[in-house]
Design a protein around this motif. Structure first.
Motif, PDB file in Angstrom:
ATOM      1  N   ALA A  52      48.698  35.770  27.708  1.00 14.24           N
ATOM      2  CA  ALA A  52      47.566  36.351  28.453  1.00 14.24           C
ATOM      3  C   ALA A  52      47.873  37.783  28.880  1.00 14.24           C
ATOM      4  CB  ALA A  52      47.252  35.488  29.674  1.00 14.24           C
ATOM      5  N   LEU A  53      49.097  38.014  29.343  1.00 16.35           N
ATOM      6  CA  LEU A  53      49.491  39.357  29.763  1.00 16.35           C
ATOM      7  C   LEU A  53      49.465  40.321  28.579  1.00 16.35           C
ATOM      8  CD1 LEU A  53      50.654  41.002  32.240  1.00 16.35           C
ATOM      9  CD2 LEU A  53      52.870  40.620  31.178  1.00 16.35           C
ATOM     10  N   LEU A  68      47.991  47.965  32.904  1.00 21.69           N
ATOM     11  CA  LEU A  68      47.513  46.664  33.340  1.00 21.69           C
ATOM     12  C   LEU A  68      48.159  46.269  34.665  1.00 21.69           C
ATOM     13  CD1 LEU A  68      45.918  44.021  32.497  1.00 21.69           C
ATOM     14  CD2 LEU A  68      48.150  43.173  31.800  1.00 21.69           C
ATOM     15  N   ARG A  69      47.368  45.755  35.591  1.00 19.48           N
ATOM     16  CA  ARG A  69      47.886  45.227  36.861  1.00 19.48           C
ATOM     17  C   ARG A  69      47.907  43.712  36.855  1.00 19.48           C
ATOM     18  NH1 ARG A  69      44.749  49.174  41.056  1.00 19.48           N
ATOM     19  NH2 ARG A  69      45.786  51.091  40.404  1.00 19.48           N
ATOM     20  N   GLU A  70      46.775  43.105  36.480  1.00 17.17           N
ATOM     21  CA  GLU A  70      46.726  41.649  36.443  1.00 17.17           C
ATOM     22  C   GLU A  70      45.631  41.175  35.509  1.00 17.17           C
ATOM     23  OE1 GLU A  70      43.982  42.619  39.927  1.00 17.17           O
ATOM     24  OE2 GLU A  70      46.138  42.786  39.975  1.00 17.17           O
ATOM     25  N   VAL A  71      45.756  39.925  35.104  1.00 14.37           N
ATOM     26  CA  VAL A  71      44.755  39.235  34.305  1.00 14.37           C
ATOM     27  C   VAL A  71      44.322  38.032  35.131  1.00 14.37           C
ATOM     28  CG1 VAL A  71      44.321  37.946  32.184  1.00 14.37           C
ATOM     29  CG2 VAL A  71      45.819  39.948  32.136  1.00 14.37           C
ATOM     30  N   VAL A  81      46.178  33.560  37.606  1.00 13.68           N
ATOM     31  CA  VAL A  81      46.336  35.009  37.788  1.00 13.68           C
ATOM     32  C   VAL A  81      47.715  35.394  37.283  1.00 13.68           C
ATOM     33  CG1 VAL A  81      46.216  36.928  39.420  1.00 13.68           C
ATOM     34  CG2 VAL A  81      44.871  34.853  39.853  1.00 13.68           C
ATOM     35  N   VAL A  82      47.739  36.355  36.367  1.00 10.32           N
ATOM     36  CA  VAL A  82      48.988  36.838  35.794  1.00 10.32           C
ATOM     37  C   VAL A  82      49.156  38.302  36.189  1.00 10.32           C
ATOM     38  CG1 VAL A  82      50.358  37.152  33.707  1.00 10.32           C
ATOM     39  CG2 VAL A  82      48.686  35.289  33.820  1.00 10.32           C
ATOM     40  N   VAL A  92      53.008  34.588  37.332  1.00  7.22           N
ATOM     41  CA  VAL A  92      51.789  33.820  37.116  1.00  7.22           C
ATOM     42  C   VAL A  92      51.585  32.898  38.307  1.00  7.22           C
ATOM     43  CG1 VAL A  92      52.994  32.105  35.684  1.00  7.22           C
ATOM     44  CG2 VAL A  92      50.504  32.280  35.571  1.00  7.22           C
ATOM     45  N   VAL A  93      50.352  32.902  38.821  1.00 10.45           N
ATOM     46  CA  VAL A  93      50.001  32.092  39.982  1.00 10.45           C
ATOM     47  C   VAL A  93      48.797  31.234  39.621  1.00 10.45           C
ATOM     48  CG1 VAL A  93      49.245  32.124  42.394  1.00 10.45           C
ATOM     49  CG2 VAL A  93      50.815  33.893  41.549  1.00 10.45           C
TER      50      VAL A  93
END
Length: 121
Positions: A52-53, A68-71, A81-82, A92-93
């Motif tokens: 995903a990142l 990129l900060r997050e996906v 949330v990555v 990754v959360v």
């Protein structure tokens, strides 16, 4: 030990943000570094988060939106949330439907900075 310090960051994030259910830190190639997980396979989570990142980074570069900060992925059962942790790692959360994304971002951005320092050491 670095792994213990990383795990402490993950545990603190779960304690401070209601709705966080699982988290992990991995390299950008999907190798698990540490995890605070209960009901997911941490190695699979790390590998999928790396994909995903990578896709997010490629998309951001292609459309000229910068680093990129997050996906964020929103599912019927919650959120994934990555976060990019410098150039070589990720956080990754996973959160349930009640996850407060604003509170997560408030606490995860400093955690990402600390994780970056720990992993660079």
């Amino acid at each position: 030990m670095i792994t213990d310090s990383v795990l402490e960051e993950l545990t603190t994030l779960r304690e401070r943000v209601a709705g966080v259910t699982n988290s992990a830190v991995a390299s950008v190639d999907g190798l698990l570094i540490a995890h605070d997980t209960d009901d997911v396979r941490p190695e699979v989570l790390a590998a999928m988060a790396a994909v995903a990142l990578g896709l997010g980074k490629s998309t951001g570069t292609e459309v000229g939106m910068g680093e990129l900060r997050e996906v964020i992925t929103r599912c019927a059962g919650g959120h994934i949330v990555v976060y990019a942790v410098r150039e070589r790692s990720l956080l990754v959360v996973l959160g349930d439907e009640g996850l407060d994304l604003n509170r997560l971002h408030l606490h995860s951005r400093p955690a990402v900075n600390r994780l970056g320092e720990l992993l660079a050491a």
